[in-house]
Enzyme design. Sequence first.
Site, PDB file in Angstrom:
ATOM      1  N   HIS A 198       1.018  -0.646   0.365  1.00 42.27           N
ATOM      2  CA  HIS A 198      -0.125   0.041  -0.013  1.00 42.27           C
ATOM      3  C   HIS A 198       0.316   0.921  -0.295  1.00 42.27           C
ATOM      4  O   HIS A 198       2.086   1.466   0.617  1.00 42.27           O
ATOM      5  CB  HIS A 198      -0.732   0.357   1.753  1.00 42.27           C
ATOM      6  N   ASP A 256       2.636   1.988   2.966  1.00 42.89           N
ATOM      7  CA  ASP A 256       3.529   1.041   4.141  1.00 42.89           C
ATOM      8  C   ASP A 256       4.357   1.252   3.911  1.00 42.89           C
ATOM      9  O   ASP A 256       5.763   1.403   4.490  1.00 42.89           O
ATOM     10  CB  ASP A 256       3.086  -0.404   3.339  1.00 42.89           C
TER      11      ASP A 256
HETATM   12  C1  XLS Z   1      -7.433  -6.963   4.175  1.00 44.14           C
HETATM   13  C2  XLS Z   1      -7.029  -6.945   2.554  1.00 44.14           C
HETATM   14  C3  XLS Z   1      -6.359  -5.961   2.302  1.00 44.14           C
HETATM   15  C4  XLS Z   1      -5.727  -6.114   0.978  1.00 44.14           C
HETATM   16  C5  XLS Z   1      -4.410  -5.161   0.520  1.00 44.14           C
HETATM   17  O1  XLS Z   1      -8.300  -7.750   4.440  1.00 44.14           O
HETATM   18  O2  XLS Z   1      -6.562  -8.248   2.570  1.00 44.14           O
HETATM   19  O3  XLS Z   1      -4.534  -6.950   2.978  1.00 44.14           O
HETATM   20  O4  XLS Z   1      -4.901  -7.335   0.614  1.00 44.14           O
HETATM   21  O5  XLS Z   1      -5.112  -3.406   0.505  1.00 44.14           O
END
Ligand code: XLS
Length: 443
Positions: A107, A110
């Site tokens: 993200h 991140d």
């Molecule tokens: C959350 C999601 C997230 C997505 C990316 O539950 O899995 O991690 O994969 O935003």
Amino acid sequence: MNKTRTATEFFAGIGPIRYEGPQSKNPLAFKHYNPDESVEGRPMREHLRFSVVYWHTIRGTGSDMFGVGTWQRPWEVGNNSIELALNRARAMFEFCEKLGAPFYAFHDRDVAPEGKNLAETNRNLDKVIKELKKLQRDTGIGLLWGTACLFAHPRFMHGAATSCNADVFAYAAAQVKKALEVTHELDGAGYVFWGGREGYSTLLNTDMKRELDHLGAFLQMAVAHKRAIGFKGQFYIEPKPKEPTKHQYDSDAAACLNFLRQYNLLDHLKLNLETNHATLAGHTMQHDLEVAGAAGALGSIDANTGDLLLGWDTDQFPTDIYLTTQIMLTVLKYGGFTTGGTNFDAKCRRESFEPVDLFHAHVGGMDAFARGLKIAAAIRQDGRLAAFVKDRYGSWDSGLGQQIERGKVGFAELEQYALKMGEVKTNQSGRQEWLENLINEFI
Ligand code: XLS
Ligand code: NI
Ligand code: NI
């Protein structure tokens, strides 16, 4: 060998993970994942396209609702500075390189800290993207997909594209615009839209129709911007039925496909399916993969597993060979991954606080998928399962069945046929028990 080595080695004492074969007792070796080994004429590395996630593996802390973080991460020194962000990037690439993972995923938030306004936040992001680009070039590790975090900051408390506040929609759009541009800059193979807080806590305060229209418009704008900047990566939508909201609009594969169809987005997005999300929706992972595959929308997977005794997204590393076999059977059936891959959206338990636990977790997940792949290929090679299914539908291959499938007959013709036929011939057995035994021959 380790081209990313800088002054600091974050996973000191851990060397590259190698394939040692099923007899090995080395916890830091692959027993089944042999990247160059060919399965159905394609190396395992290309079948599986493993990816490591930034948010759990590099940014996770091990905190939960009852306590603070527990995980020791040697790169987490100092405040949320750019220097720390750059060290996190180096830690990510050292990890992927030692593990032998060809991809990573992130993200926007991140990889770089938020600044005091969007302009400063974008500048922070650019600084770290520069380093990520260099690390990608040095190691050959690629970005499987990028995404935007539209759920952590308080501004997104009511959602992002589905917020009741138009200013929040604008902020989210600006954020996704930038996230698309940096994903393009890093030559990402894809971009994911996971709903975050796109859903509701109560219908008492929610105009669902309006929120869905806004989400449709938002994705249309994203498609337009993708075209404008010439980004060729694949867009995905990631279903999840609940958490953080009580109802997420992208609740499962079928709901996502219907949404995409309604807003004319079906040609532009495939699905990124996550095991724990499918099970929270009351489905198996294979079910959601089949739903996506049947619609030509099976894109990528977030590989993890839940705990069926717990009602939330536990995001555990996958170790169940039945699960990975089922996943790979369906993935192979629909032609394998192209832009997508096996992305470990999974985290260690809070009690597994040492950096080496990250290696155990990923090595186990990769071995579980390698076994699933090999078992699925063996089942396909054997052919009995496919032959049974084909035979089960044999009445559609000629005669009346074929005419129905070709749209040649309607109710009137079928009535005539049924009247003439009398009773339907005895059905064949479904043979579920035998088929279950057959699968066990290969596990
Ligand atoms: C959350 C999601 C997230 C997505 C990316 O539950 O899995 O991690 O994969 O935003
Ligand atoms: Ni996910
Ligand atoms: Ni999840």
